[in-house]
Design an enzyme around this catalytic site. Structure first.
Site, PDB file in Angstrom:
ATOM      1  N   SER A  17      51.381  47.899  49.817  1.00 61.00           N
ATOM      2  CA  SER A  17      51.999  46.782  49.112  1.00 61.00           C
ATOM      3  C   SER A  17      51.353  46.563  47.741  1.00 61.00           C
ATOM      4  CB  SER A  17      51.928  45.508  49.946  1.00 61.00           C
ATOM      5  OG  SER A  17      50.586  45.200  50.228  1.00 61.00           O
ATOM      6  N   ALA A 155      49.729  40.619  46.634  1.00 60.03           N
ATOM      7  CA  ALA A 155      50.839  41.514  46.288  1.00 60.03           C
ATOM      8  C   ALA A 155      52.189  40.800  46.370  1.00 60.03           C
ATOM      9  CB  ALA A 155      50.815  42.731  47.209  1.00 60.03           C
ATOM     10  N   LYS A 206      34.182  39.117  48.905  1.00 59.88           N
ATOM     11  CA  LYS A 206      34.996  37.931  49.162  1.00 59.88           C
ATOM     12  C   LYS A 206      35.878  38.112  50.407  1.00 59.88           C
ATOM     13  CE  LYS A 206      39.469  38.582  48.517  1.00 59.88           C
ATOM     14  NZ  LYS A 206      39.859  39.838  48.417  1.00 59.88           N
ATOM     15  N   ASP A 259      39.356  35.079  43.203  1.00 60.43           N
ATOM     16  CA  ASP A 259      39.947  35.741  44.360  1.00 60.43           C
ATOM     17  C   ASP A 259      39.595  34.999  45.644  1.00 60.43           C
ATOM     18  OD1 ASP A 259      41.440  37.622  45.576  1.00 60.43           O
ATOM     19  OD2 ASP A 259      40.091  39.317  45.219  1.00 60.43           O
TER      20      ASP A 259
END
Lengths: 350, 563
Positions: A17, A155, A206, A259
């Site tokens: 993806s 995505a 993360k 993120d």
């Protein structure tokens, strides 16, 4: 004079993806060759113009020939999962030349022994046998100009043309400029950073906190608990990241903080989903069996815990997560343990 | 390390006809070349300055710094009209009438900058002449040999029946055949470690000895203060580098000079560490400015010549001594200035012709060895190259490195990119420095003795340690011997892995190695670096700082853990 950034065709390797999303972003400005290892996937994209739940831009051409990809594309974005990254780069390597530029978008680590290999429980990890993707590219190819792309780039949101930004990290200004040139659009901003190792570890580490955040959400513990987890998670990332060779500043940018905020709150994140389903009572095996794509965070937890042991960095969240994932501890019990941990100062990593 | 080549097997010159030597080309085309260098630096500086403000700033800085230099650091070698020249430039600069049209003023400023560049270039450029080269080359060892046969020169020296050629004292090891092949395939940039002012002469002589055509090399202008050194340097192919001059016009002129000579195919040599290693450690921080000229020259070759371009080959080299005559001054300065800004040593043990002369005499008569080790040749990206000079990747496949300078298919000039490449090249070079460093018996025993002393005084930091009165320092011989044996084993294991080299004299029985080391370590200093007190079975030192200095040569290999 010819514009040196006016690349005709850009390559993307990996038709998952994220690879598809990157291909679509680049296709706004350039022709794209999208490499799919399996012939069926290529045929399917050609037939349906759809892949990984996204429409495929008309300027994207699927291809399953690495030699062609390397010959036509001076700039290539590898986006395959970390567990097959080195093997993919080895296949690509014979066709790469000194003029190539590689910007990867993989948020995982390369470890020897592989964290999924039999007997991984005994593995010892340090920076001797744990590499970032950019290090793998430098080790396996003749290419010098490498970069990493990281940041809050779910995505599905990119596919829905929602606004976002990313970081291109590289020691070379040229790589950052090149990445910016091909990716940038009115809905997509591109920032630069010279600390490639810092940006890579930000994106990689993360994912572990994202799993934990999924669990906290799954247990329905509320926003206070999640804020606590994210904040302490970030400090854990920074403590570990700084002994692994990165500058701590990268962690406060889009690739780290940015993120982290995105994935710790979103069911669109695979890593978050793993934690969520765990908390809802599914076993790791069940989750893995039904997940459509790899959650990098699972392997990263294994590696990060060992790295913490090697470099003597206490990582309460990652250690607890490890026990929940691989030692059968109930997520609730794990959480209770975390709350017992004698945290001292609020900010101890600056 | 292979034994030194027997004298009979002298290396034949690679290029027999001296008219074909690249440096001879430079001599023949000197004026033309300097003109090109002038244009290059001039246009670079104009670009660097940006606008007329920038040009003014460049000139002001040069005038200001040059006046300070003339006042504070005058050297014998400086031209007589130095003061006069800079006064004139200043006067002309100050005479510019701000009311005149800007274009007119600019033109005047550019004229002055051009004038300065020209002056600098004539100072930097070498004066290689074949006739005097041959003479100097012969003179160097023979003068000493002849003089030394007259015993009265140094009554303490017994030299009867001994042949006194430099050759016997200097061993050549490493990738010599490969290097000899490459001098005809492209341009070689030789980068030696730097411990002594003697290096410049030895390496210049050594290059000839292994049959290479002379190299053009950057030598500190301060060396030219010593007439004897200056004599040889000028004739062995040196160009002058003045570390006092820090103004941008000078730095750019020097860099362009170096870059253009490499680009023209003139084999070059400079000390990438910049100055002599103050603490005798293997250099790990290199001066990137001059090094970047090798990368830049390679790019320019590809840009100008396309497929006919020639390659630039980087060859690290290591010069290894039992004794560095300037050691007391160097280490003193290191300790004094640790953490502070460097200053330039203007006087040391080699700063007069007489002292240098007596040193070389001692050096030759007492049999102190020197080893010159040539590292693995590489391209400017640190790749291995084969005997044809082709670059090889990790799997041994031939690669075309011009691609590294290309952006989307075209060769481009990108300063930031090249500064990264230079940084990576520097890492490859220092890695080679460690690998081709040759451990001598003197280094070994100094290392062990100092580490034992450090361990016995675990609570002291380095500076406190070095202040201990030497009389209070005693190392039991038995323990010393045991550790020498252990560290030697470790060195041999490292050698197996290719991470260091060891001298053949390190292989015998441990007692023999220790004896050899004691005999050689810092042998010409007035204080004994190490000696053996037989009665008390102790190793003692008269000068801990010097001991530390010689010990440092084996730092950076993790050998401490064997102590």
């Amino acid at each position: 004079m010819k514009d040196i950034y006016d690349i005709e065709t850009v390559g993307v390797i990996g038709s998952g993806s994220f690879g598809t999303a990157v291909a679509n972003l680049v296709a706004k400005n350039h022709k794209v060759l999208l490499y799919a290892r399996r012939e069926e996937v290529k045929e399917e994209i050609l037939r349906s113009r759809k892949n990984a739940g996204q429409d495929v831009h008309p300027r994207v051409t699927p291809c399953s020939d690495m030699e062609r990809l390397a010959a036509e594309c001076p700039l290539i974005f590898p986006t395959v999962p970390s567990s097959s990254f080195r093997a993919m780069i080895r296949d690509l390597s014979p066709f790469l030349k000194p003029h190539h530029i590689l910007i990867h978008a993989t948020k995982g680590l390369d470890a020897d022994p592989h964290p999924e290999s039999p007997g991984w429980e005994e593995a010892k990890y340090s920076r001797e046998n744990v590499k970032t993707m950019s290090e793998v590219m430098l080790e396996e190819t003749v290419v010098l100009r490498v970069g990493a792309m990281a940041g809050p780039n779910l995505a599905m949101e990119l596919a829905a043309r929602k606004p976002a930004a990313t970081v291109i990290a590289s020691e070379y200004d040229e790589v950052i400029r090149m990445g910016r040139r091909v990716l940038r659009s009115e809905r997509f901003q591109v920032y630069g950073n010279h600390d490639i190792i810092g940006v890579e570890f930000s994106g990689v580490l993360k994912n572990t906190i994202a799993i934990a955040s999924g669990a906290v959400t799954g247990l329905d513990l509320g926003e206070n608990a999640r804020a606590l987890l994210i904040t302490k998670g970030l400090s854990e990332m920074i403590r570990l990241g700084s002994v692994l060779g990165s500058d701590t500043r990268a962690f406060f940018g889009l690739a780290g903080m940015g993120d982290l905020v995105a994935t710790c709150n979103s069911r669109l994140s695979r890593n978050f989903t793993v934690g969520y389903r765990l908390a809802r009572g599914e076993s790791l095996d069940e989750i893995m069996a039904t997940a459509s794509e790899v959650a990098e965070g699972i392997n990263t937890v294994k590696i990060a815990k060992r790295l913490g042991e090697h470099y003597r960095v206490r990582l309460p969240i990652i250690e607890t997560l490890y026990d929940v994932l691989f030692a059968g501890i109930d997520p609730r019990e794990g959480l209770a343990r975390l709350m017992q941990f004698p945290y001292g100062r609020d900010v101890d990593f600056l | 390390m292979a034994e030194g080549r027997p004298e009979k097997l002298k290396y034949e010159p690679v290029i027999a006809d001296h008219r074909q030597w690249p440096i001879a080309w430079l001599t023949r085309h000197k004026e033309e070349f300097l003109k090109e260098a002038e244009e290059q630096s001039f246009s670079d500086l104009i670009k660097m300055a940006g606008d007329s403000e920038g040009l003014r700033a460049l000139l002001e800085q040069a005038i200001y710094l040059e006046h300070i230099r003339i006042k504070r650091h005058p050297w014998k070698v400086d031209p007589e009209d130095d003061q006069e020249y800079w006064d004139r430039i200043e006067k002309e600069f100050l005479a510019l009438n701000p009311l005149n049209p800007e274009a007119e003023q600019n033109e005047k400023i550019q004229g002055l900058i051009r004038d300065i560049i020209r002056r600098y270039l004539h100072e930097i450029a070498g004066e290689f002449r074949y006739g005097t080269y041959k003479l100097a080359r012969k003179l160097l060892p023979h003068t000493f040999a002849t003089l030394l046969n007259r015993k009265q020169l140094d009554p303490g020296t017994r030299i009867v029946g001994r042949s006194l050629h430099l050759k016997e004292k200097i061993q050549f090891v490493g990738h010599i055949e490969h290097l000899r092949k490459l001098v005809t395939k492209g341009t070689v940039v030789l980068l030696p470690t730097h411990s002594s002012n003697l290096d410049s002469i030895l390496i210049g002589w050594g290059i000839d000895e292994i049959g290479l055509p002379p190299f053009h090399y950057g030598a500190g202008l301060n060396l030219f203060n010593v007439r004897l050194i200056a004599y040889f340097m000028n004739r062995l192919g040196a160009y002058k580098v003045d570390r006092r001059k820090k103004n941008k016009i000078y730095l750019k002129t020097l860099k362009d000079y170096s870059m253009l000579t490499i680009e023209k195919g003139v084999h070059s040599l400079f000390f990438p560490g910049g100055t002599r290693s103050r603490d005798n450690r293997v250099e790990s921080k290199l001066k990137l400015g001059l090094l970047s000229t090798a990368v830049e020259a390679q790019r320019k070759q590809f840009e100008d010549k396309g497929t006919r371009s020639s390659k630039v080959f980087i060859v690290p080299a290591s010069i290894n001594y039992h004794v560095v005559l300037e050691a007391p001054t160097l280490i003193e300065e290191y300790l004094k200035r640790e953490g502070k800004q460097r200053y330039i040593i203007e006087k040391d043990e080699l700063s007069s012709s007489y002292r240098l002369f007596t040193f070389i005499i001692k050096f030759l008569t007492r049999g102190s060895q020197v080893a010159l080790s040539f590292g693995k040749p590489m391209d400017v990206f640190g790749h291995d190259v084969d005997e044809e000079g082709r670059s090889l990747d990790k799997n041994g496949n031939v690669i075309d490195i011009d691609g590294y300078f290309k952006s989307n298919g075209v060769i481009t000039e990108d300063e930031q990119r090249e500064s990264r490449y230079t940084q990576k090249l520097a890492e490859k070079i220092t890695d080679q420095f460690y690998r081709i460093n040759i451990a001598f018996s003197s280094h070994l025993i100094a290392f062990v003795a100092f580490e034992l002393i450090r361990r016995m005084n675990g609570d002291l930091d380095l500076f406190e340690l070095l202040r201990i009165p030497p009389k209070e320092i005693k190392v039991p011989y038995r323990e010393f011997r045991e550790k020498v044996a252990a560290v030697r084993e470790a060195l041999l294991a490292l050698k197996e892995e290719g991470r260091i080299d060891v001298a053949p004299h390190l292989l015998g029985p441990v007692e023999e190695v220790i004896r050899h080391g004691l005999q050689n370590v810092g042998v010409f200093h007035s204080k004994r670096v190490l000696k053996y007190n037989k009665k008390k079975l102790e190793i003692v030192s008269e000068d801990l700082k010097l001991l530390y200095f010689y010990h440092n040569r084996l730092e950076g290999y993790g050998l401490e853990r064997y102590i």
